[in-house]
Design a protein around this motif. Structure first.
Motif, PDB file in Angstrom:
ATOM      1  N   TRP A 119     103.576  -7.771  57.678  1.00  0.00           N
ATOM      2  CA  TRP A 119     102.475  -7.473  58.934  1.00  0.00           C
ATOM      3  C   TRP A 119     101.664  -8.585  59.162  1.00  0.00           C
ATOM      4  O   TRP A 119     100.884  -9.064  58.382  1.00  0.00           O
ATOM      5  CB  TRP A 119     101.726  -6.039  58.797  1.00  0.00           C
ATOM      6  N   PRO A 120     101.684  -9.198  60.470  1.00  0.00           N
ATOM      7  CA  PRO A 120     100.850 -10.237  60.674  1.00  0.00           C
ATOM      8  C   PRO A 120      99.421  -9.729  61.263  1.00  0.00           C
ATOM      9  O   PRO A 120      99.366  -8.675  61.957  1.00  0.00           O
ATOM     10  CB  PRO A 120     101.398 -10.934  61.900  1.00  0.00           C
ATOM     11  N   LEU A 121      98.279 -10.088  60.844  1.00  0.00           N
ATOM     12  CA  LEU A 121      97.129 -10.034  61.250  1.00  0.00           C
ATOM     13  C   LEU A 121      96.408 -11.125  62.187  1.00  0.00           C
ATOM     14  O   LEU A 121      95.217 -11.413  62.069  1.00  0.00           O
ATOM     15  CB  LEU A 121      96.045  -9.760  59.981  1.00  0.00           C
ATOM     16  N   GLY A 122      97.150 -11.843  62.812  1.00  0.00           N
ATOM     17  CA  GLY A 122      96.713 -12.784  63.729  1.00  0.00           C
ATOM     18  C   GLY A 122      97.818 -13.080  64.655  1.00  0.00           C
ATOM     19  O   GLY A 122      99.040 -13.295  64.211  1.00  0.00           O
ATOM     20  N   HIS A 123      97.395 -13.543  65.764  1.00  0.00           N
ATOM     21  CA  HIS A 123      98.529 -13.573  67.042  1.00  0.00           C
ATOM     22  C   HIS A 123      97.965 -14.744  67.960  1.00  0.00           C
ATOM     23  O   HIS A 123      96.957 -15.284  67.889  1.00  0.00           O
ATOM     24  CB  HIS A 123      98.453 -12.207  68.113  1.00  0.00           C
ATOM     25  N   PRO A 124      98.944 -15.455  68.732  1.00  0.00           N
ATOM     26  CA  PRO A 124      98.705 -16.349  69.691  1.00  0.00           C
ATOM     27  C   PRO A 124      97.473 -15.894  70.516  1.00  0.00           C
ATOM     28  O   PRO A 124      97.276 -14.864  71.050  1.00  0.00           O
ATOM     29  CB  PRO A 124      99.929 -16.570  70.313  1.00  0.00           C
ATOM     30  N   LYS A 125      96.458 -16.675  70.796  1.00  0.00           N
ATOM     31  CA  LYS A 125      95.135 -16.219  71.391  1.00  0.00           C
ATOM     32  C   LYS A 125      95.456 -16.056  72.856  1.00  0.00           C
ATOM     33  O   LYS A 125      94.626 -15.175  73.497  1.00  0.00           O
ATOM     34  CB  LYS A 125      94.283 -17.479  71.343  1.00  0.00           C
ATOM     35  N   ALA A 126      96.499 -16.799  73.339  1.00  0.00           N
ATOM     36  CA  ALA A 126      96.729 -16.382  74.847  1.00  0.00           C
ATOM     37  C   ALA A 126      97.734 -15.068  74.915  1.00  0.00           C
ATOM     38  O   ALA A 126      97.859 -14.644  76.333  1.00  0.00           O
ATOM     39  CB  ALA A 126      97.415 -17.555  75.639  1.00  0.00           C
ATOM     40  N   PHE A 127      98.376 -14.614  74.245  1.00  0.00           N
ATOM     41  CA  PHE A 127      99.323 -13.449  74.221  1.00  0.00           C
ATOM     42  C   PHE A 127      98.678 -12.131  74.276  1.00  0.00           C
ATOM     43  O   PHE A 127      97.829 -11.816  73.280  1.00  0.00           O
ATOM     44  CB  PHE A 127     100.210 -13.596  72.965  1.00  0.00           C
TER      45      PHE A 127
END
Length: 414
Positions: free
Chosen positions: A235-243
């Protein structure tokens, strides 16, 4: 005496954690050193100390290091042969200090000191001087000196001598720790008439010392190569800031690890892994918008294990480099608008990562099955692309953290 047994036992257990030699080309064949050590331990547990010494000596001949000498010392001590126990420890200190840590060396020196306090010194006069001296039936190193001083442990001992063309002579002597004034004179006659000991040297025979206490088993360090494959859910706990409004989602990963177990608790391995995580957006205006993060990781890990033969707890910590690639799908609406306002484009980059795991493992005769909880903590500065207007754009504003679990399967050659 009990205290020195305990300290020497601690030293032996610590000394068994040595670095392994290379595997035999035929993995089914047991390494001779390890086989002799295991046989010696079994004999020691059965109190067959003399046979155990033979096995430990054979192990030492295969791989000269401190561990077999420590075990020989413990077996000799169990037989109350303090001089031989001391000699084995002194040999380990003199020739194999590179296979001992500071605690082993300190405990060995302490055990030598305590056993030396139990020794007595007996002066033996031989005639002729070239006669072979026997202590408890065992030949001593040859010497031409007529007077020799021997070290003996407390108790009753047989001191004898023999020479070609002469009749063998023997006396019994009882010594206590610290004795320095005991003297034995042995004169061998050519007419084969045994020389009786003078009445002044007659001693009262004491009962033999009590048997040594039962000691704990001496573990054999486990070494060997291993290979492990793993399937993970992350599970990711970080995403692209513009998404905007990313969904909570997971992805899969597959990895293979090849390593070497250097001793019972520690191993090193190299890991190659590929992970792929696709995440959508909860923005209703863009129902099909998503991005996919693919990561190819190459790292070096330290693996720690408890000593269990069948079940064991395992944990790893390591790190390396990851090649990350991010691509976006369906981020434009029917009217041509962009969910990221033009700030989401395909990007790649190389970053550093740190890996850790905690779990359990089942060892079925070399077949390894296990489960672990995993975490990946990595930099994201390398994931960037070139924007015509703004220059280099990084997709992420912070480090990336991925959490998950893994199922393991593999094989060990230890």
């Amino acid at each position: 005496m009990a205290r020195s047994h305990g300290r020497l036992r601690i030293a032996l257990c610590a000394a068994m954690l040595g670095v392994a030699a290379q595997l035999s080309p035929v993995h089914a064949q047991v390494e001779p050193y390890r086989q002799h050590m295991e046989n010696g331990i079994k004999l020691f547990q059965d109190r067959n100390y003399r046979a155990a010494i033979v096995e430990f000596e054979a192990a030492y001949n295969e791989k000269p290091k401190a561990s077999p000498l420590f075990n020989i010392a413990l077996a000799e001590k169990a037989l109350f042969n303090y001089p031989k126990a001391i000699a084995a420890l002194e040999r380990a200190l003199a020739h194999h200090r590179d296979t001992m840590d500071e605690a082993d060396e300190k405990t060995a020196r302490s055990a030598i000191e305590e056993m030396r306090a139990l020794l007595a010194h007996v002066t033996v006069e031989l005639s002729p001087p070239t006669a072979t001296l026997l202590i408890d039936g065992e030949e001593q190193p040859p010497s031409s000196a007529a007077t020799r001083v021997v070290e003996l442990g407390p108790g009753v001992h047989r001191i004898g001598a023999r020479a070609d063309g002469h009749r063998t002579a023997e006396q019994s002597v009882t010594v206590a720790s610290g004795d320095r004034d005991k003297k034995v004179k042995l004169t061998l006659t050519q007419d084969r008439v045994a020389v009786a000991p003078p009445a002044s040297q007659a001693v009262t025979t004491l009962p033999p010392p009590p048997p040594p206490p039962k000691l704990a088993p001496l573990p054999v360090s486990r070494q060997g190569y291993y290979v492990i494959g793993a399937a993970s859910l992350l599970w990711p706990l970080g995403h692209p800031k513009a998404f905007p409004e990313p969904e909570t989602n997971s992805g899969g990963a597959g990895s293979i690890r090849v390593g070497y177990r250097v001793n019972t608790p520690a191993a090193f391995d190299v890991m190659l892994q590929y992970a792929n995580i696709a995440t959508g957006s909860q923005d209703r205006a863009y129902p099909n918008a998503s991005y996919t993060l693919g990561s190819t990781r190459l790292g070096l890990n330290v693996r720690l294990m408890t000593p269990g033969q069948t079940w064991r707890f395992v944990g790893s910590i390591g790190g390396g480099l990851t090649y990350d690639a991010v691509r976006f799908d369906s981020i434009k609406g029917p009217d041509g608008s962009d969910i990221c306002e033009g700030m989401c484009e395909r990007a790649t980059g190389v970053n550093a990562f740190v890996f850790s795991e905690v779990g359990v493992e089942l060892d079925l005769g070399g077949v390894l099955l296990g489960f672990s909880l995993d975490s990946y903590f990595q930099s994201s500065r390398g994931i960037s692309y070139r924007h015509e207007e703004y220059g280099d754009i990084t997709l992420y504003s912070s480090v990336l953290l991925q959490l998950g679990g893994s199922l393991h399967a593999g094989y060990a050659f230890w």
